[in-house]
Design an enzyme around this catalytic site. Structure first.
Site, PDB file in Angstrom:
ATOM      1  N   SER A  28      30.698  50.623  37.533  1.00 16.73           N
ATOM      2  CA  SER A  28      30.510  49.221  37.936  1.00 16.73           C
ATOM      3  C   SER A  28      30.962  49.411  39.469  1.00 16.73           C
ATOM      4  O   SER A  28      31.827  48.594  40.003  1.00 16.73           O
ATOM      5  CB  SER A  28      31.336  48.320  37.198  1.00 16.73           C
ATOM      6  OG  SER A  28      30.735  47.927  36.156  1.00 16.73           O
ATOM      7  N   LEU A  29      30.170  50.472  40.321  1.00 16.36           N
ATOM      8  CA  LEU A  29      30.503  50.514  41.672  1.00 16.36           C
ATOM      9  C   LEU A  29      30.242  49.143  42.713  1.00 16.36           C
ATOM     10  O   LEU A  29      29.490  48.382  42.143  1.00 16.36           O
ATOM     11  CB  LEU A  29      29.659  51.700  42.076  1.00 16.36           C
ATOM     12  CG  LEU A  29      29.857  52.894  41.333  1.00 16.36           C
ATOM     13  CD1 LEU A  29      28.899  54.105  41.775  1.00 16.36           C
ATOM     14  CD2 LEU A  29      31.270  53.418  41.189  1.00 16.36           C
ATOM     15  N   HIS A  30      31.216  49.263  43.520  1.00 15.68           N
ATOM     16  CA  HIS A  30      31.268  48.040  44.414  1.00 15.68           C
ATOM     17  C   HIS A  30      31.714  48.769  45.790  1.00 15.68           C
ATOM     18  O   HIS A  30      31.820  50.047  46.035  1.00 15.68           O
ATOM     19  CB  HIS A  30      32.149  47.161  44.227  1.00 15.68           C
ATOM     20  CG  HIS A  30      33.577  47.491  43.696  1.00 15.68           C
ATOM     21  ND1 HIS A  30      34.409  48.207  44.727  1.00 15.68           N
ATOM     22  CD2 HIS A  30      34.307  47.501  42.538  1.00 15.68           C
ATOM     23  CE1 HIS A  30      35.680  48.339  44.286  1.00 15.68           C
ATOM     24  NE2 HIS A  30      35.651  48.209  42.836  1.00 15.68           N
ATOM     25  N   GLY A  32      34.188  48.964  47.492  1.00 20.96           N
ATOM     26  CA  GLY A  32      35.378  49.771  47.463  1.00 20.96           C
ATOM     27  C   GLY A  32      35.034  51.104  47.129  1.00 20.96           C
ATOM     28  O   GLY A  32      35.581  52.095  47.976  1.00 20.96           O
ATOM     29  N   HIS A  33      34.486  51.322  46.052  1.00 21.57           N
ATOM     30  CA  HIS A  33      34.051  52.989  45.625  1.00 21.57           C
ATOM     31  C   HIS A  33      33.292  53.388  46.694  1.00 21.57           C
ATOM     32  O   HIS A  33      33.508  54.609  47.180  1.00 21.57           O
ATOM     33  CB  HIS A  33      33.540  52.828  44.546  1.00 21.57           C
ATOM     34  CG  HIS A  33      33.918  52.290  43.447  1.00 21.57           C
ATOM     35  ND1 HIS A  33      33.607  51.068  42.606  1.00 21.57           N
ATOM     36  CD2 HIS A  33      35.183  52.450  42.653  1.00 21.57           C
ATOM     37  CE1 HIS A  33      34.257  50.717  41.661  1.00 21.57           C
ATOM     38  NE2 HIS A  33      35.217  51.665  41.547  1.00 21.57           N
ATOM     39  N   GLN A  57      43.984  54.962  29.196  1.00 18.36           N
ATOM     40  CA  GLN A  57      44.682  54.404  29.970  1.00 18.36           C
ATOM     41  C   GLN A  57      44.622  52.784  29.731  1.00 18.36           C
ATOM     42  O   GLN A  57      45.300  52.139  30.274  1.00 18.36           O
ATOM     43  CB  GLN A  57      44.401  54.525  31.636  1.00 18.36           C
ATOM     44  CG  GLN A  57      42.805  54.022  31.906  1.00 18.36           C
ATOM     45  CD  GLN A  57      42.456  54.447  33.363  1.00 18.36           C
ATOM     46  OE1 GLN A  57      42.155  55.524  33.370  1.00 18.36           O
ATOM     47  NE2 GLN A  57      42.439  53.703  34.288  1.00 18.36           N
ATOM     48  N   ASP A 146      45.015  50.687  44.488  1.00 21.10           N
ATOM     49  CA  ASP A 146      45.886  51.068  43.071  1.00 21.10           C
ATOM     50  C   ASP A 146      46.841  51.847  43.643  1.00 21.10           C
ATOM     51  O   ASP A 146      46.889  53.010  43.403  1.00 21.10           O
ATOM     52  CB  ASP A 146      44.801  51.709  42.059  1.00 21.10           C
ATOM     53  CG  ASP A 146      43.698  50.648  41.660  1.00 21.10           C
ATOM     54  OD1 ASP A 146      44.028  49.964  40.812  1.00 21.10           O
ATOM     55  OD2 ASP A 146      42.658  51.076  42.053  1.00 21.10           O
ATOM     56  N   SER A 179      36.880  44.524  42.989  1.00 20.96           N
ATOM     57  CA  SER A 179      37.329  45.468  41.647  1.00 20.96           C
ATOM     58  C   SER A 179      36.192  45.013  40.888  1.00 20.96           C
ATOM     59  O   SER A 179      35.747  44.001  40.752  1.00 20.96           O
ATOM     60  CB  SER A 179      38.653  44.584  41.409  1.00 20.96           C
ATOM     61  OG  SER A 179      39.083  45.077  40.051  1.00 20.96           O
TER      62      SER A 179
HETATM   63  P1  AMP Z   1      38.215  52.353  39.535  1.00 22.21           P
HETATM   64  O1  AMP Z   1      36.847  52.627  39.338  1.00 22.21           O
HETATM   65  O2  AMP Z   1      38.652  50.803  39.475  1.00 22.21           O
HETATM   66  O3  AMP Z   1      39.102  53.210  38.506  1.00 22.21           O
HETATM   67  O4  AMP Z   1      38.545  52.868  40.949  1.00 22.21           O
HETATM   68  C1  AMP Z   1      38.235  54.070  41.405  1.00 22.21           C
HETATM   69  C2  AMP Z   1      39.065  54.286  42.894  1.00 22.21           C
HETATM   70  O5  AMP Z   1      38.206  53.245  43.571  1.00 22.21           O
HETATM   71  C3  AMP Z   1      40.327  54.266  42.717  1.00 22.21           C
HETATM   72  O6  AMP Z   1      40.863  55.216  43.531  1.00 22.21           O
HETATM   73  C4  AMP Z   1      40.669  52.795  43.009  1.00 22.21           C
HETATM   74  O7  AMP Z   1      41.852  52.629  43.962  1.00 22.21           O
HETATM   75  C5  AMP Z   1      39.521  52.897  44.178  1.00 22.21           C
HETATM   76  N1  AMP Z   1      39.112  51.253  44.619  1.00 22.21           N
HETATM   77  C6  AMP Z   1      38.988  50.290  43.581  1.00 22.21           C
HETATM   78  N2  AMP Z   1      38.902  49.089  44.267  1.00 22.21           N
HETATM   79  C7  AMP Z   1      38.859  49.293  45.619  1.00 22.21           C
HETATM   80  C8  AMP Z   1      38.728  48.482  46.956  1.00 22.21           C
HETATM   81  N3  AMP Z   1      38.514  47.237  46.817  1.00 22.21           N
HETATM   82  N4  AMP Z   1      39.075  49.244  47.792  1.00 22.21           N
HETATM   83  C9  AMP Z   1      39.042  50.505  48.049  1.00 22.21           C
HETATM   84  N5  AMP Z   1      39.253  51.459  46.918  1.00 22.21           N
HETATM   85  C10 AMP Z   1      39.166  50.720  45.785  1.00 22.21           C
END
Ligand code: AMP
Length: 270
Positions: A28-30, A32-33, A57, A146, A179
Site C-alpha cells: 500500500s505504497l505512499h 513515504g515509501h 508482527q 518507525d 502511513s
Molecule cells: P511499512 O510498509 O509501513 O512497513 O513501512 C515500510 C518502510 O517505510 C519503513 O521503514 C517505514 O518506516 C517507512 N515509512 C512508512 N511511512 C513513512 C513516512 N511517512 N515517511 C518516511 N518513511 C516511511
C-alpha cells in the site's frame, strides 16, 4: 522491473548484484515509501523493494486481516519508478512451518510500542533477519517514522548482516505522517489527525522550555489531547534519541506517541 515471487527467483535474480539497496515494506505504497526508494536509487547500483505483510508482527489477528492491500497499484508505482526488483513472497515461502521468533527483547527495551504490542518487534526482527539473509543488501533504507523499529533492527541485526543503515526522514501531508493505515481512516478523522500532528509538533518544540514543561506535565498533556480531539492515547513519552531512555531534556529528545482514532492505531514521533 523483475517481479520475484519466490526465494529461488530472488536468489537467481540478484546473484551478481553488488551494492544492492533494500527497501522493505508491507505495501500500500505512499510517498513515504517512495522517498525511501528514491534515496536508494541515488546511492545504490540497484534497488530491491519487498512487499510482505508479515503475520508474526501483528499481535491482533483482526488488525492483520484489515491491513490495507493494493498489490496491483503497488506494482504500477514501482514500475513507474524504474525499481529493479520487487520481492513479493508468500508467508509459506518466508516461514515454512517455523513461525516463532528466535528474538527476545530485554526488559529495558519493552517500552513504547514494545510495551503495548506484545511480540511485535520480535516478529519484525525475525522477518528482517530472514529477508536480510536472502537479500544481503549493502544499504538498508528505513523510515524515521518507525523510530523504535529502526533502532531495534540496527541494534539486533547490524552486526550479523553488516548493512549500512540509511534512516529517511518522515514524509508528511498537512503535518501528519503518511502511513498505509491512514487509508482506514474516515475523512473527518484524517483531518483531526492532521490537527493533532500540528499540535504535537508545537508541543515538542515548547517542551524545550523548562517553564512550559513544569506547567504541562505528561499526564495533563494526555488528558488535554484526549478531551480536545476525542482520541485514546496509548502512550505519549519524551525520550532521548540515542538510547530511547526517558528524556531529562539535556540532550536531543523526541516526543513519541501512539493513539487510537476511529479504531485505527497511529504512531508518530516529533
Ligand atoms: P511499512 O510498509 O509501513 O512497513 O513501512 C515500510 C518502510 O517505510 C519503513 O521503514 C517505514 O518506516 C517507512 N515509512 C512508512 N511511512 C513513512 C513516512 N511517512 N515517511 C518516511 N518513511 C516511511
Amino acid at each position: 522491473m523483475k517481479i520475484l515471487k519466490t526465494k529461488d527467483d530472488l536468489k537467481e535474480a540478484i546473484l551478481n548484484c553488488k551494492h544492492l539497496g533494500f527497501v522493505p515494506t508491507m505495501g500500500s505504497l505512499h510517498k513515504g515509501h517512495i522517498s525511501l526508494i528514491k534515496n536508494s536509487q541515488k546511492k545504490s547500483n540497484k534497488t530491491i523493494v519487498s512487499i510482505f505483510i508479515n503475520p508474526t508482527q501483528f499481535n491482533d489477528k483482526d488488525d492483520y486481516k484489515k491491513y490495507p492491500k493494493n498489490i496491483i497499484r503497488d506494482i504500477q508505482i514501482l514500475k513507474k519508478l524504474r525499481v529493479n526488483f520487487v520481492f513479493i513472497p508468500t508467508v509459506k515461502d518466508i516461514y515454512k512451518n517455523k513461525i516463532n521468533s528466535k528474538f527476545k527483547l530485554k526488559k529495558s527495551e519493552k517500552i513504547l510500542c514494545a510495551n503495548k504490542r506484545k511480540g511485535h518487534f520480535e516478529g519484525v526482527l525475525e522477518v528482517m533477519d530472514r529477508l536480510l539473509n536472502l537479500v544481503k543488501p549493502k544499504f538498508l533504507y528505513l523510515g524515521e517514522k518507525d523510530f523504535q523499529q529502526q533502532y531495534l533492527i540496527n541494534k539486533y541485526l547490524h552486526k550479523k548482516h553488516k548493512f549500512k543503515l540509511i534512516i529517511c526522514k518522515t514524509i508528511r501531508h498537512n503535518k501528519m505522517a503518511l502511513s498505509s493505515r491512514n487509508l482506514n481512516l474516515k475523512k473527518k478523522s484524517l483531518k483531526t489527525a492532521q490537527l493533532i500532528a500540528g499540535e504535537l509538533s508545537r508541543i515538542k518544540n515548547k517542551y524545550k522550555n523548562y517553564n512550559f514543561r513544569i506547567k504541562n506535565n505528561k499526564l495533563s498533556l494526555i488528558k488535554y489531547l484526549e478531551n480536545k480531539y476525542l482520541i485514546k492515547i496509548e502512550y505519549l513519552d519524551f525520550r532521548n534519541i540515542k538510547n530511547l531512555s526517558i528524556s531529562k531534556f539535556k540532550t536531543k529528545f523526541k516526543l513519541f506517541i501512539a493513539y487510537y482514532i476511529d479504531n485505527v492505531r497511529l504512531i508518530d514521533n516529533f
